[in-house]
Design a protein around this motif. Structure first.
Motif, PDB file in Angstrom:
ATOM      1  N   ARG A 175       0.836  -1.201   0.000  1.00  0.00           N
ATOM      2  CA  ARG A 175       0.000   0.000   0.000  1.00  0.00           C
ATOM      3  C   ARG A 175       0.870   1.250   0.000  1.00  0.00           C
ATOM      4  O   ARG A 175       0.477   2.278  -0.511  1.00  0.00           O
ATOM      5  N   TRP A 176       2.048   1.157   0.605  1.00  0.00           N
ATOM      6  CA  TRP A 176       2.997   2.271   0.638  1.00  0.00           C
ATOM      7  C   TRP A 176       4.393   1.699   0.705  1.00  0.00           C
ATOM      8  O   TRP A 176       4.608   0.534   1.007  1.00  0.00           O
ATOM      9  N   LEU A 214       3.004   6.483  -1.607  1.00  0.00           N
ATOM     10  CA  LEU A 214       1.703   5.863  -1.376  1.00  0.00           C
ATOM     11  C   LEU A 214       1.149   5.393  -2.715  1.00  0.00           C
ATOM     12  O   LEU A 214       1.168   6.146  -3.698  1.00  0.00           O
ATOM     13  N   ILE A 245      -4.586   1.036  -2.293  1.00  0.00           N
ATOM     14  CA  ILE A 245      -5.257   1.596  -1.117  1.00  0.00           C
ATOM     15  C   ILE A 245      -6.755   1.701  -1.375  1.00  0.00           C
ATOM     16  O   ILE A 245      -7.577   1.306  -0.543  1.00  0.00           O
ATOM     17  N   CYS A 247      -3.568   5.279   6.201  1.00  0.00           N
ATOM     18  CA  CYS A 247      -2.393   4.787   5.471  1.00  0.00           C
ATOM     19  C   CYS A 247      -1.233   5.775   5.579  1.00  0.00           C
ATOM     20  O   CYS A 247      -0.082   5.372   5.742  1.00  0.00           O
TER      21      CYS A 247
END
Length: 147
Positions: free
Chosen positions: A85-86, A97, A102, A123
């Motif tokens: 996701r990151w 990101l 996400i 996040c």
């Protein structure tokens, strides 16, 4: 020999500024008098920017030279079955990101604007916590105390 009609001469003179098929240049979907529509990418970007600014205000020394970047997808990782996701790069002071994982892989119990925004904010918090070596709840403890 036939003369060129006046209409064909006019068409050839305007051919430089016209779009294909003679329809003209495309206009905005909303028209000239209405504001542009906000896309999911625009909303994602503004949420990341506002959350990053909030965290920079709380942790100015630690986050002053950290760059937040947004990418669509992470590079393929053959050894892992998980989708990132990151990505945190401490040596380069960068946090990347990945918007599509996400947004698309989230399992929200309520799919509305507020919950999507909270997902993106969480996040960013978790990525910054990973960079600083802290718990995400320790980044802004006063934010979550409502009593």
């Amino acid at each position: 020999m036939a003369k060129a009609s006046r209409g064909s001469a006019r068409r050839s003179a305007r051919a430089g500024w016209r779009d294909r098929h003679g329809r003209g240049i495309r206009a905005s979907v909303t028209g000239p008098r209405l504001p542009r529509l906000h896309t999911r990418a625009d909303i994602f970007e503004s949420t990341v920017a506002s959350t990053a600014e909030y965290l920079r205000d709380l942790w100015p020394a630690e986050l002053s030279n950290v760059h937040f970047e947004i990418a669509a997808l992470p590079a393929a990782d053959a050894g892992s079955r998980r989708v990132r996701r990151w990505l945190v790069l401490p040596a380069e002071h960068r946090i990347i990101l990945f918007r599509l994982p996400i947004e698309r892989l989230a399992r929200l119990h309520r799919n509305d604007d507020l919950h999507r925004r909270m997902l993106v904010e969480s996040c960013v918090f978790r990525a910054v916590a990973e960079l600083l070596g802290k718990d995400p709840w320790d980044l802004a403890p006063e934010r979550f105390r409502h009593f």
